[in-house]
Design a protein around this motif. Structure first.
Motif, short mmCIF file in Angstrom:
data_model
loop_
_atom_site.label_atom_id
_atom_site.label_comp_id
_atom_site.label_asym_id
_atom_site.label_seq_id
_atom_site.Cartn_x
_atom_site.Cartn_y
_atom_site.Cartn_z
N ARG A 139 6.87 9.41 0.02
CA ARG A 139 7.30 8.54 1.28
C ARG A 139 6.54 8.52 2.62
N VAL A 140 6.04 9.93 2.87
CA VAL A 140 5.29 10.06 4.25
C VAL A 140 3.99 9.41 3.95
N THR B 136 4.16 5.83 4.10
CA THR B 136 4.37 5.10 5.42
C THR B 136 2.96 5.16 6.02
N LEU B 137 2.13 6.14 5.95
CA LEU B 137 0.85 6.17 6.53
C LEU B 137 -0.02 5.30 5.89
#
Length: 77
Positions: free
Chosen positions: A28-29, A32-33
């Motif tokens: 998820r991180v 998102t990036l």
């Protein structure tokens, strides 16, 4: 005094911890990036383009008003 843990306890703790939750959070991180960086760049470029367009329109409007005043015989200032 020895600091040791029984192998069975370590094995139980390792089985209890779900690695998939951490992997999902990491994905998820990273997702998102991957999406946030192009979005931020596009937003900045769009803002700069809008600002440049507003400056250009203001300059053309000022130039037109100034030339209209001279043609009508008014003062330059």
């Amino acid at each position: 005094m020895a600091l040791s843990m029984p192998l069975e306890r370590v094995t139980q703790e390792a089985r209890r911890v779900d690695v998939r939750k951490g992997l999902i959070a990491l994905l998820r991180v990273l997702g998102t990036l991957v999406l946030a960086i192009p979005y931020g760049i596009a937003w900045c470029l769009r803002t700069l383009l809008l600002g440049a367009t507003m400056l250009w329109v203001a300059a053309v409007a000022g130039w037109t008003d100034a030339s209209r005043t001279r043609r009508e015989g008014g003062t330059e200032f």
